[in-house]
Motif scaffolding. Structure first.
Motif, PDB file in Angstrom:
ATOM      1  N   UNK A 233       0.823  -1.212   0.000  1.00 30.57           N
ATOM      2  CA  UNK A 233       0.000   0.000   0.000  1.00 30.57           C
ATOM      3  C   UNK A 233       0.856   1.260   0.000  1.00 30.57           C
ATOM      4  N   UNK A 234       2.079   1.152   0.540  1.00 30.85           N
ATOM      5  CA  UNK A 234       2.967   2.322   0.595  1.00 30.85           C
ATOM      6  C   UNK A 234       3.209   2.938  -0.778  1.00 30.85           C
ATOM      7  N   UNK A 235       3.694   2.165  -1.775  1.00 34.34           N
ATOM      8  CA  UNK A 235       3.901   2.783  -3.094  1.00 34.34           C
ATOM      9  C   UNK A 235       2.603   3.201  -3.764  1.00 34.34           C
ATOM     10  N   UNK A 236       1.509   2.511  -3.459  1.00 28.93           N
ATOM     11  CA  UNK A 236       0.221   2.904  -4.043  1.00 28.93           C
ATOM     12  C   UNK A 236      -0.224   4.262  -3.515  1.00 28.93           C
ATOM     13  N   UNK A 237       0.034   4.513  -2.223  1.00 29.96           N
ATOM     14  CA  UNK A 237      -0.314   5.813  -1.649  1.00 29.96           C
ATOM     15  C   UNK A 237       0.534   6.917  -2.270  1.00 29.96           C
ATOM     16  N   UNK A 238       1.855   6.657  -2.403  1.00 33.72           N
ATOM     17  CA  UNK A 238       2.733   7.611  -3.073  1.00 33.72           C
ATOM     18  C   UNK A 238       2.215   7.902  -4.477  1.00 33.72           C
ATOM     19  N   UNK A 239       1.863   6.848  -5.185  1.00 32.98           N
ATOM     20  CA  UNK A 239       1.392   6.990  -6.558  1.00 32.98           C
ATOM     21  C   UNK A 239       0.139   7.851  -6.616  1.00 32.98           C
ATOM     22  N   UNK A 240      -0.811   7.611  -5.706  1.00 36.36           N
ATOM     23  CA  UNK A 240      -2.063   8.363  -5.702  1.00 36.36           C
ATOM     24  C   UNK A 240      -1.811   9.844  -5.443  1.00 36.36           C
ATOM     25  N   UNK A 241      -0.951  10.146  -4.462  1.00 36.95           N
ATOM     26  CA  UNK A 241      -0.677  11.539  -4.107  1.00 36.95           C
ATOM     27  C   UNK A 241       0.019  12.269  -5.249  1.00 36.95           C
ATOM     28  N   UNK A 242       1.063  11.656  -5.786  1.00 34.69           N
ATOM     29  CA  UNK A 242       1.837  12.351  -6.810  1.00 34.69           C
ATOM     30  C   UNK A 242       1.144  12.333  -8.171  1.00 34.69           C
ATOM     31  N   UNK A 243       0.279  11.358  -8.401  1.00 36.39           N
ATOM     32  CA  UNK A 243      -0.525  11.424  -9.624  1.00 36.39           C
ATOM     33  C   UNK A 243      -1.478  12.622  -9.543  1.00 36.39           C
ATOM     34  N   UNK A 244      -2.063  12.853  -8.362  1.00 36.41           N
ATOM     35  CA  UNK A 244      -2.957  13.996  -8.200  1.00 36.41           C
ATOM     36  C   UNK A 244      -2.201  15.313  -8.392  1.00 36.41           C
ATOM     37  N   UNK A 245      -0.976  15.386  -7.831  1.00 37.72           N
ATOM     38  CA  UNK A 245      -0.200  16.628  -7.929  1.00 37.72           C
ATOM     39  C   UNK A 245       0.290  16.860  -9.353  1.00 37.72           C
ATOM     40  N   UNK A 246       0.962  15.824  -9.915  1.00 39.08           N
ATOM     41  CA  UNK A 246       1.602  16.008 -11.221  1.00 39.08           C
ATOM     42  C   UNK A 246       0.745  15.542 -12.394  1.00 39.08           C
ATOM     43  N   UNK A 247      -0.405  14.959 -12.094  1.00 36.92           N
ATOM     44  CA  UNK A 247      -1.286  14.536 -13.171  1.00 36.92           C
ATOM     45  C   UNK A 247      -2.526  15.401 -13.289  1.00 36.92           C
ATOM     46  N   UNK A 248      -2.948  16.017 -12.155  1.00 33.09           N
ATOM     47  CA  UNK A 248      -4.169  16.811 -12.153  1.00 33.09           C
ATOM     48  C   UNK A 248      -3.874  18.281 -11.891  1.00 33.09           C
ATOM     49  N   UNK A 249      -3.201  18.561 -10.767  1.00 29.83           N
ATOM     50  CA  UNK A 249      -2.947  19.956 -10.381  1.00 29.83           C
ATOM     51  C   UNK A 249      -1.878  20.588 -11.257  1.00 29.83           C
ATOM     52  N   UNK A 250      -0.730  19.930 -11.372  1.00 28.46           N
ATOM     53  CA  UNK A 250       0.380  20.431 -12.191  1.00 28.46           C
ATOM     54  C   UNK A 250       0.746  19.366 -13.224  1.00 28.46           C
ATOM     55  N   UNK A 251      -0.086  19.165 -14.217  1.00 28.61           N
ATOM     56  CA  UNK A 251       0.128  18.057 -15.157  1.00 28.61           C
ATOM     57  C   UNK A 251       1.459  18.168 -15.896  1.00 28.61           C
ATOM     58  N   UNK A 252       2.196  17.042 -15.904  1.00 30.47           N
ATOM     59  CA  UNK A 252       3.479  17.035 -16.609  1.00 30.47           C
ATOM     60  C   UNK A 252       3.399  16.294 -17.936  1.00 30.47           C
ATOM     61  N   UNK A 253       2.293  15.619 -18.177  1.00 34.64           N
ATOM     62  CA  UNK A 253       2.105  14.972 -19.467  1.00 34.64           C
ATOM     63  C   UNK A 253       2.910  13.708 -19.678  1.00 34.64           C
ATOM     64  N   UNK A 254       3.514  13.163 -18.628  1.00 34.10           N
ATOM     65  CA  UNK A 254       4.311  11.950 -18.792  1.00 34.10           C
ATOM     66  C   UNK A 254       3.410  10.751 -19.071  1.00 34.10           C
ATOM     67  N   UNK A 255       3.670  10.005 -20.139  1.00 36.44           N
ATOM     68  CA  UNK A 255       2.892   8.788 -20.379  1.00 36.44           C
ATOM     69  C   UNK A 255       3.303   7.703 -19.391  1.00 36.44           C
ATOM     70  N   UNK A 256       2.373   6.791 -19.093  1.00 33.95           N
ATOM     71  CA  UNK A 256       2.648   5.691 -18.165  1.00 33.95           C
ATOM     72  C   UNK A 256       3.242   6.207 -16.851  1.00 33.95           C
ATOM     73  N   UNK A 257       2.596   7.208 -16.298  1.00 35.46           N
ATOM     74  CA  UNK A 257       3.102   7.864 -15.092  1.00 35.46           C
ATOM     75  C   UNK A 257       3.310   6.903 -13.919  1.00 35.46           C
ATOM     76  N   UNK A 258       2.425   5.888 -13.702  1.00 32.27           N
ATOM     77  CA  UNK A 258       2.663   4.951 -12.596  1.00 32.27           C
ATOM     78  C   UNK A 258       4.016   4.245 -12.686  1.00 32.27           C
TER      79      UNK A 258
END
Length: 317
Positions: free
Chosen positions: A68-93
């Protein structure tokens, strides 16, 4: 004939002075000490198992927390860099997990190692064994978590049908060795230092937080590379940064080995550079080799410090 009455054995309490000699020889002999560590490998395995069991004692999910640890990291940083500050990286996970895997070994090992001697005070006072086993067991426990977290990465690779195989994957074992060597060096240091100065474990948490953001774990490596190379330091400054921050070199190695795409989005003319560390596989392998060499020298220094302090652990505790 009267039978001599046997006196009952007396158990030694934690408050009583140790009956076991804990002082070490005045000088560290690395080869001889490695042989001794090998003879005590069963204790290392048992302490590693104990660290893992204690970590998940009375836990409903048990070792699933490691996943669950990496999944939580993934959820938080996907929200930051995928929604709030999108970086456009494909296959972000895949990008995030390839970095988090390496960082979690480093972070978890140092955090556990700092407390390893103090939390095993009763054992240190009563039984002789090479004290290096305690921080090494902490690293072993973090490696067990790594296996569960690697399974999470494997699941995402399958879901996204992402193929990491290629010449780039040759960097993974080299980056892994560099990570373990550097982690072992610092683990020995913080384990010994925390016995004498108990503030070490608290300062370490702050240092690791700062280190996390000074290393491109979640943001793109090209952001740092571009700024350094465009400054007056140029390419030499980039190499200096990678050598002085071995974790940056290790993270870059994991990213290149697993995520592998250097420039997933073409940079527009004059626009920001997007992607991983833009060096060849050979250059990254060279940097990882340098990191391994520096870490080995660092191990010799921190090991000597740990060894000199180990003889006084029982008294300090």
């Amino acid at each position: 004939m009267a039978i001599a009455e046997r006196k009952p054995e007396r158990l030694i309490s934690a408050e009583e002075p140790s009956q076991t000699t804990t002082s070490e020889t005045p000088k560290l002999h690395p080869i001889r000490r490695l042989r001794e560590l090998w003879r005590y490998r069963e204790i290392l395995a048992n302490l590693t198992r104990k660290e893992v069991k204690v970590k998940y004692t009375s836990s409903v999910l048990g070792a699933a927390w490691a996943m669950l640890n990496p999944l939580l990291f993934l959820a938080v940083f996907w929200f930051i860099f995928g929604v709030v500050l999108p970086n456009g990286l494909p296959n972000f996970p895949i990008y995030i997990l390839s970095s988090i895997l390496a960082w979690n070994i480093f972070n978890g090992s140092l955090t556990l190692s700092a407390r390893s001697v103090v939390e095993n005070a009763n054992l240190v006072k009563k039984v002789y064994f090479p004290r290096e086993i305690l921080p090494l067991a902490s690293i072993g426990a973090s490696l067990v978590d790594f296996l569960f977290q690697a399974a999470v990465l494997g699941i995402f690779l399958a879901i996204l049908t992402y193929n990491p195989f290629g010449l780039n994957l040759l960097l993974l074992p080299l980056a892994f060795v560099a990570l373990l060597l550097f982690t072992a060096a610092l683990s020995l240091f913080v384990a010994a230092l925390n016995v004498k100065y108990r503030d070490t474990q608290h300062l370490l948490n702050l240092a690791l937080l700062m280190w996390f953001w000074l290393t491109p774990v979640v943001y793109q490596f090209s952001a740092i590379q571009g700024r350094i190379q465009d400054s007056r330091f140029g390419q030499s400054g980039l190499y200096a940064y990678l050598i002085l921050n071995p974790m940056a070199t290790v993270i870059a190695g994991f990213q290149r080995a697993i995520y592998k795409v250097v420039t997933p989005i073409p940079a527009s003319a004059g626009g920001p550079r997007v992607g991983l560390l833009d060096l060849s596989i050979g250059q990254q392998a060279e940097l990882l080799g340098i990191s391994c060499g520096i870490s080995i020298l660092l191990i010799l220094l921190t090991w000597r410090y740990f060894f000199r302090q180990a003889g006084d652990f029982a008294e300090e505790l």
